[in-house]
Motif scaffolding. Structure first.
Motif, PDB file in Angstrom:
ATOM      1  N   ASP A  47       0.810  -1.222   0.000  1.00 47.31           N
ATOM      2  CA  ASP A  47       0.000   0.000   0.000  1.00 47.31           C
ATOM      3  C   ASP A  47       0.842   1.270   0.000  1.00 47.31           C
ATOM      4  O   ASP A  47       0.290   2.369  -0.140  1.00 47.31           O
ATOM      5  N   VAL A  48       2.161   1.139   0.174  1.00 46.54           N
ATOM      6  CA  VAL A  48       2.990   2.334   0.367  1.00 46.54           C
ATOM      7  C   VAL A  48       4.158   2.404  -0.618  1.00 46.54           C
ATOM      8  O   VAL A  48       4.246   3.328  -1.427  1.00 46.54           O
ATOM      9  N   LEU A  49       5.082   1.430  -0.543  1.00 41.18           N
ATOM     10  CA  LEU A  49       6.345   1.554  -1.261  1.00 41.18           C
ATOM     11  C   LEU A  49       6.194   1.505  -2.778  1.00 41.18           C
ATOM     12  O   LEU A  49       6.639   2.413  -3.492  1.00 41.18           O
ATOM     13  N   ILE A  50       5.573   0.441  -3.283  1.00 34.77           N
ATOM     14  CA  ILE A  50       5.428   0.336  -4.744  1.00 34.77           C
ATOM     15  C   ILE A  50       4.496   1.412  -5.287  1.00 34.77           C
ATOM     16  O   ILE A  50       4.830   2.074  -6.288  1.00 34.77           O
ATOM     17  N   PRO A  51       3.319   1.669  -4.659  1.00 37.13           N
ATOM     18  CA  PRO A  51       2.496   2.776  -5.151  1.00 37.13           C
ATOM     19  C   PRO A  51       3.234   4.120  -5.119  1.00 37.13           C
ATOM     20  O   PRO A  51       3.053   4.956  -6.013  1.00 37.13           O
TER      21      PRO A  51
END
Length: 284
Positions: free
Chosen positions: A253-257
């Motif tokens: 929910d954080v790094l790749i997005p």
């Protein structure tokens, strides 16, 4: 559920499918596009097609079909050890060194270059659609005195005699296969693997110096490990490329997005081709 795969029977793709999808109905197809189109035509629930070999690199038709022709998510990956054997019609097994032609898939031929150069210098080597198709052809035409390079399952399926085992040049030889589906297949439950990968398609902004460096930096400072980055032609002109990037983690929910948002802010186009479990199987 019904699984389509690159056939005919006894290809390495069927070996991979049989190791993971036990109890499923299997349906072989003659080509990679036909295997993938079977999902679009709702003839199968999922398809398994080769995508990369450790010795010969990517299977370009798979990548190009997934990026240019269809929009089907990658839901899993299967990696299988590859062992290549030389086989002939039983009538020709005592005179196998006198074969007049060798048939196999282009990747299998390349994987056995040293053996072929040593034992069959000057003998025509012909590439066809799959290793299993080569085995089938050799069995159906004994008068050709031809040999096939294929796996042990193909020898058993088509009744050929293996005359030389393990003829591949390097023993750390593996092929990876994509599992494709539009049904939300729970591949983690089927495969038992919790090791995830995420595959992205990234197009760079035109005429912007240092764009690829900026793309890589977006992943690097977030400590996102890339296991692969590969360029493929856009098919819109010389010098126009996009990139296939594999990340060694599940879509979060954080790094790749965050990385995707940064790339888009730079003017890149980004598409998630899949976030999926990856499983290694063996031949035993």
């Amino acid at each position: 559920m019904k699984v389509g795969y690159l056939g005919p029977k006894a290809t390495f793709t069927e070996l991979a499918v049989s190791k993971v999808f036990r109890g499923f109905e299997l349906e072989p197809y003659n080509t990679i596009p036909e295997s993938i189109d079977a999902i679009v035509d709702q003839k199968v629930d999922l398809a398994v097609v080769p995508v990369e070999n450790a010795l010969e690199g990517s299977v370009n038709i798979t990548l190009d079909y997934l990026t240019h022709v269809v929009d089907i998510p990658i839901v899993g990956e299967i990696t299988l050890p590859i062992k290549q054997h030389l086989m002939v019609h039983p009538d020709n097994k005592d005179d196998w060194q006198s074969v007049t032609k060798v048939f196999s898939h282009s990747h299998a031929i390349a994987q056995c270059h040293k053996f072929l150069h040593t034992h069959f210098k000057g003998v025509p080597i012909e590439s066809i659609s799959s290793t299993a198709a080569a085995a089938k052809m050799v069995m159906e035409q004994p008068e050709l005195k031809a040999a096939a390079i294929a796996n042990e399952l193909a020898a058993k399926e088509y009744g050929l005699a293996i005359v030389q085992k393990d003829i591949h040049d390097f023993h750390f030889n593996h092929t990876s296969f994509f599992v494709l589906s539009e049904t939300g297949l729970a591949f983690e439950e089927i495969s038992g693997s919790s090791h995830y990968k995420t595959t992205l398609m990234v197009t760079l902004p035109s005429d912007q110096a240092g764009a690829l460096h900026q793309v890589l930096s977006a992943f690097a400072w977030r400590k996102l490990n890339l296991s692969k980055i590969e360029s493929r032609p856009m098919k819109t002109g010389i010098g126009n490329y996009f990139f296939i990037i594999d990340l060694e983690m599940k879509l979060d929910d954080v790094l790749i997005p965050g990385a995707v948002a940064e790339l888009e802010a730079l003017g890149c186009g980004v598409k998630v081709l899949g976030s999926y479990p990856s499983v290694m199987v063996n031949l035993d």
